[in-house]
Design a protein around this motif. Structure first.
Motif, PDB file in Angstrom:
ATOM      1  N   ASN A  89      -7.673   8.133   1.377  1.00 27.85           N
ATOM      2  CA  ASN A  89      -6.236   7.999   1.159  1.00 27.85           C
ATOM      3  C   ASN A  89      -5.964   7.429  -0.225  1.00 27.85           C
ATOM      4  O   ASN A  89      -6.592   6.468  -0.657  1.00 27.85           O
ATOM      5  N   PHE A  90      -5.022   8.056  -0.939  1.00 26.49           N
ATOM      6  CA  PHE A  90      -4.563   7.593  -2.243  1.00 26.49           C
ATOM      7  C   PHE A  90      -3.128   7.093  -2.080  1.00 26.49           C
ATOM      8  O   PHE A  90      -2.256   7.852  -1.638  1.00 26.49           O
ATOM      9  N   LYS A  91      -2.876   5.857  -2.460  1.00 30.78           N
ATOM     10  CA  LYS A  91      -1.555   5.284  -2.249  1.00 30.78           C
ATOM     11  C   LYS A  91      -1.139   4.525  -3.497  1.00 30.78           C
ATOM     12  O   LYS A  91      -1.928   3.782  -4.091  1.00 30.78           O
ATOM     13  N   GLY A  92       0.118   4.718  -3.919  1.00 27.96           N
ATOM     14  CA  GLY A  92       0.601   4.035  -5.110  1.00 27.96           C
ATOM     15  C   GLY A  92       2.090   4.177  -5.291  1.00 27.96           C
ATOM     16  O   GLY A  92       2.791   4.773  -4.461  1.00 27.96           O
ATOM     17  N   HIS A  93       2.592   3.643  -6.397  1.00 27.41           N
ATOM     18  CA  HIS A  93       4.022   3.623  -6.728  1.00 27.41           C
ATOM     19  C   HIS A  93       4.819   2.981  -5.599  1.00 27.41           C
ATOM     20  O   HIS A  93       5.765   3.549  -5.061  1.00 27.41           O
ATOM     21  N   GLU A  94       4.413   1.746  -5.259  1.00 29.54           N
ATOM     22  CA  GLU A  94       5.081   1.017  -4.181  1.00 29.54           C
ATOM     23  C   GLU A  94       6.390   0.420  -4.672  1.00 29.54           C
ATOM     24  O   GLU A  94       6.487  -0.112  -5.781  1.00 29.54           O
ATOM     25  N   ALA A  95       7.421   0.523  -3.850  1.00 31.96           N
ATOM     26  CA  ALA A  95       8.720  -0.077  -4.135  1.00 31.96           C
ATOM     27  C   ALA A  95       9.356  -0.467  -2.808  1.00 31.96           C
ATOM     28  O   ALA A  95       9.658   0.397  -1.976  1.00 31.96           O
ATOM     29  N   ASN A  96       9.519  -1.774  -2.625  1.00 36.35           N
ATOM     30  CA  ASN A  96      10.153  -2.290  -1.406  1.00 36.35           C
ATOM     31  C   ASN A  96       9.461  -1.792  -0.138  1.00 36.35           C
ATOM     32  O   ASN A  96      10.119  -1.444   0.856  1.00 36.35           O
ATOM     33  N   GLY A  97       8.141  -1.752  -0.185  1.00 39.53           N
ATOM     34  CA  GLY A  97       7.389  -1.367   0.995  1.00 39.53           C
ATOM     35  C   GLY A  97       7.201   0.117   1.189  1.00 39.53           C
ATOM     36  O   GLY A  97       6.486   0.539   2.098  1.00 39.53           O
ATOM     37  N   SER A  98       7.815   0.952   0.350  1.00 43.97           N
ATOM     38  CA  SER A  98       7.650   2.404   0.422  1.00 43.97           C
ATOM     39  C   SER A  98       6.797   2.873  -0.747  1.00 43.97           C
ATOM     40  O   SER A  98       6.764   2.232  -1.806  1.00 43.97           O
ATOM     41  N   TYR A  99       6.109   3.997  -0.543  1.00 48.45           N
ATOM     42  CA  TYR A  99       5.196   4.505  -1.561  1.00 48.45           C
ATOM     43  C   TYR A  99       5.639   5.883  -2.048  1.00 48.45           C
ATOM     44  O   TYR A  99       5.922   6.771  -1.236  1.00 48.45           O
ATOM     45  N   GLY A 100       5.680   6.027  -3.362  1.00 48.75           N
ATOM     46  CA  GLY A 100       5.983   7.343  -3.924  1.00 48.75           C
ATOM     47  C   GLY A 100       4.792   8.264  -3.866  1.00 48.75           C
ATOM     48  O   GLY A 100       4.938   9.485  -3.934  1.00 48.75           O
ATOM     49  N   LEU A 101       3.585   7.692  -3.765  1.00 50.80           N
ATOM     50  CA  LEU A 101       2.352   8.454  -3.619  1.00 50.80           C
ATOM     51  C   LEU A 101       1.628   7.973  -2.372  1.00 50.80           C
ATOM     52  O   LEU A 101       1.292   6.789  -2.260  1.00 50.80           O
ATOM     53  N   ASP A 102       1.414   8.862  -1.423  1.00 51.97           N
ATOM     54  CA  ASP A 102       0.673   8.545  -0.199  1.00 51.97           C
ATOM     55  C   ASP A 102       0.011   9.835   0.267  1.00 51.97           C
ATOM     56  O   ASP A 102       0.581  10.611   1.021  1.00 51.97           O
ATOM     57  N   LEU A 103      -1.206  10.072  -0.228  1.00 52.22           N
ATOM     58  CA  LEU A 103      -1.905  11.338  -0.019  1.00 52.22           C
ATOM     59  C   LEU A 103      -3.237  11.078   0.680  1.00 52.22           C
ATOM     60  O   LEU A 103      -4.018  10.245   0.237  1.00 52.22           O
ATOM     61  N   THR A 104      -3.481  11.791   1.784  1.00 50.03           N
ATOM     62  CA  THR A 104      -4.740  11.667   2.517  1.00 50.03           C
ATOM     63  C   THR A 104      -5.425  13.024   2.612  1.00 50.03           C
ATOM     64  O   THR A 104      -4.791  14.019   2.969  1.00 50.03           O
ATOM     65  N   LEU A 105      -6.715  13.048   2.276  1.00 47.28           N
ATOM     66  CA  LEU A 105      -7.543  14.240   2.421  1.00 47.28           C
ATOM     67  C   LEU A 105      -8.598  13.964   3.479  1.00 47.28           C
ATOM     68  O   LEU A 105      -9.334  12.979   3.385  1.00 47.28           O
ATOM     69  N   GLY A 106      -8.682  14.809   4.486  1.00 48.62           N
ATOM     70  CA  GLY A 106      -9.662  14.640   5.548  1.00 48.62           C
ATOM     71  C   GLY A 106     -10.104  15.987   6.077  1.00 48.62           C
ATOM     72  O   GLY A 106      -9.590  17.036   5.670  1.00 48.62           O
TER      73      GLY A 106
END
Length: 504
Positions: free
Chosen positions: A319-336
């Motif tokens: 999982n790639f997660k980033g660009h957090e703002a107030n608990g929400s993420y602009g980037l939330d990508l999972t590869l499985g």
């Protein structure tokens, strides 16, 4: 926006054009008496400048960044997120130096609330003598005048001219990797031809002004096309025999590992870049220390060494997660659910993709090309290293337009066991992945790389330190506001160095 590292005014020294026509004219003119500038300059008007900056940058802004381009005041943008045109160009033609200097009306606002940038380009100028494009850049209420955005390879027709982004452009667009990168081609034309048209590389002629039809424009350098695609008809050999230990030439895969870093520049962007995020491996997948590559485990599937075919599915997710703002993420990508399928040395890498809560199964992320078409087993193990992976159209969409179709991803390493007692190879540390924390075992505990510290198992604050990579130039990292310019490099990632030894 980070301060522009160097400034150049409109009066900066001119660089001579290294073109045969201009040299010939200069040599033939002989010694000339010094005259006033006004005597050598003729006024120009009604010109248009068309330039897309960089295609991959535009894809990033409107894709992953969820942003927009807003032209105004005479500037326009072509359909389908195309190039920008600035009209109303006026300026001068210097009959002594044959330099064309033009300023254009209109402005271009580039903004993304999600990724936190808002900047405006205005007063766009082209100077054939200096061989550059400049613009005023406004961000955060501050305007930098005459920022050099690109060096230009000037041609006589002024159409389809090659451009190369400057260090200042890299700062404006938010990534140091843009410095020296090839930009989109530039065309400067006159909409209303005068009776006498100037040329930037020779003396004035009585012909009409430069036209896009007078030369062949090169293809935009910001896009890439795939050079390899899988096809069952590409099977080139069926000469592979059974393994040296007498294993069957076809059957079920007993175990296996897949080493893949997705893309080194993307990992850097997430952890060290403006995303200020983290990477988490789970479900049997692990990540090498130092924000390294991933290992996916417990392969299942089938193989046929006579037909040179293989299909293997692997456990684990990242999982790639980033660009957090107030608990929400602009980037939330999972590869499985990664699966590799090969036929005669070419094939596909597929995965289940979850992005911002939306899931798509069996997405073909990459076309694969191995160094050999033969699948050969040694000690009941088939191993393929440095398999080339090129992003597909569907893969580009999965990354939200962050990369274009045909982008070279990190190479794939593959080892599968053909029998229960076969032993998979250990990592040897090549490629810089290392054997540090966050890579051992095949359990389901996650390994995380964050923004500080090391990537240890079950950590939620781990990360990497040290200088960022700075090779390559095709990464569309885009405008990232006031954040410091971050290198997000193109090019192949390091080879996975840690493989799980199968438990007997």
């Amino acid at each position: 926006m980070a301060a522009i590292s160097r400034s150049r005014s409109r009066s900066r020294s001119r660089r001579p054009l290294a073109l045969a026509v201009a040299v010939a004219v200069a040599l033939g003119a002989g010694a000339l008496a010094v005259t006033s500038a006004s005597a050598a300059e003729a006024p120009l008007k009604d010109y248009e400048l068309t330039w897309g900056i960089k295609q991959s940058y535009r894809s990033y802004v409107t894709g992953m960044a969820g942003g927009s381009f807003t032209p105004a005041g005479g500037a326009t943008q072509a359909s389908d997120n195309g190039a920008f045109t600035f009209a109303g160009g006026t300026g001068t033609y210097d009959s002594d130096t044959h330099a064309v200097r033009l300023g254009f009306a209109g402005s271009l606002k580039i903004a993304s609330k999600l990724h936190g940038f808002d900047l405006t380009l205005s007063d766009v100028r082209f100077d054939s003598g200096a061989a550059e494009i400049t613009a005023d850049v406004t961000s955060g209420g501050t305007t930098q005048d005459d920022v050099p955005l690109a060096d230009v390879t000037v041609t006589r027709t002024m159409t389809g001219m090659e451009t190369r982004l400057t260090k200042e452009a890299a700062t404006v667009l938010g990534s140091a990797s843009y410095e020296g990168a090839a930009g989109d081609p530039l065309t400067v034309v006159q909409k209303t031809p005068p009776t006498q048209s100037p040329s930037p590389t020779g003396s004035p002629s009585s012909s009409t002004s430069p036209s896009p039809t007078t030369s062949t424009s090169p293809k935009p350098t910001g896009s890439a096309s795939s050079t390899a695609s899988p096809s069952a008809s590409q099977t080139t050999s069926a000469s592979a025999s059974a393994s040296e230990t007498g294993a069957a030439t076809q059957g079920d895969i007993a175990d296996g590992t897949l080493g893949w870093g997705v893309k080194q520049s993307f990992r850097t962007y997430v952890v060290d870049g403006p995303a200020k995020g983290r990477i988490t491996a789970s479900g049997g997948a692990t990540q090498a220390s130092g924000n390294g590559d991933f290992t996916f485990t417990e392969a299942t599937g089938t193989y046929d060494t006579d037909a040179d075919t293989l299909k293997a599915a692997f456990k684990g997710a990242v999982n790639f997660k980033g660009h957090e703002a107030n608990g929400s993420y602009g980037l939330d990508l999972t590869l499985g659910g990664l699966t590799v399928e090969l036929d005669g040395g070419t094939g596909e890498l597929t995965a289940d993709v979850e992005s911002l809560g939306k899931t798509s199964d069996d997405v073909v992320l990459a076309h694969l090309t191995a160094g050999t078409s033969d699948l050969k087993a040694e000690d009941d193990v088939i191993s393929l290293d440095d398999v080339t992976a090129e992003l597909t159209k569907a893969g580009a969409q999965a990354f939200g337009g962050f990369y274009t179709e045909g982008t070279v991803l990190d190479p794939v390493d593959l080892s599968v066991a053909l029998s229960d007692d076969a032993q998979l190879p250990d990592g040897d540390g090549d490629g810089g992945s290392g054997n540090g924390s966050g890579t051992g075992g095949s359990g389901d505990s996650g390994t995380t790389s964050g923004t500080t510290g090391g990537g240890t198992t079950d950590s939620t604050t781990g990360g990497v330190t040290g200088a960022l990579a700075s090779t390559g130039s095709d990464v569309p990292t885009g405008a990232l506001g006031a954040a410091a310019a971050v290198t997000v490099a193109a090019g192949a990632g390091v080879v996975i160095a840690v493989r799980r030894r199968r438990q007997a």
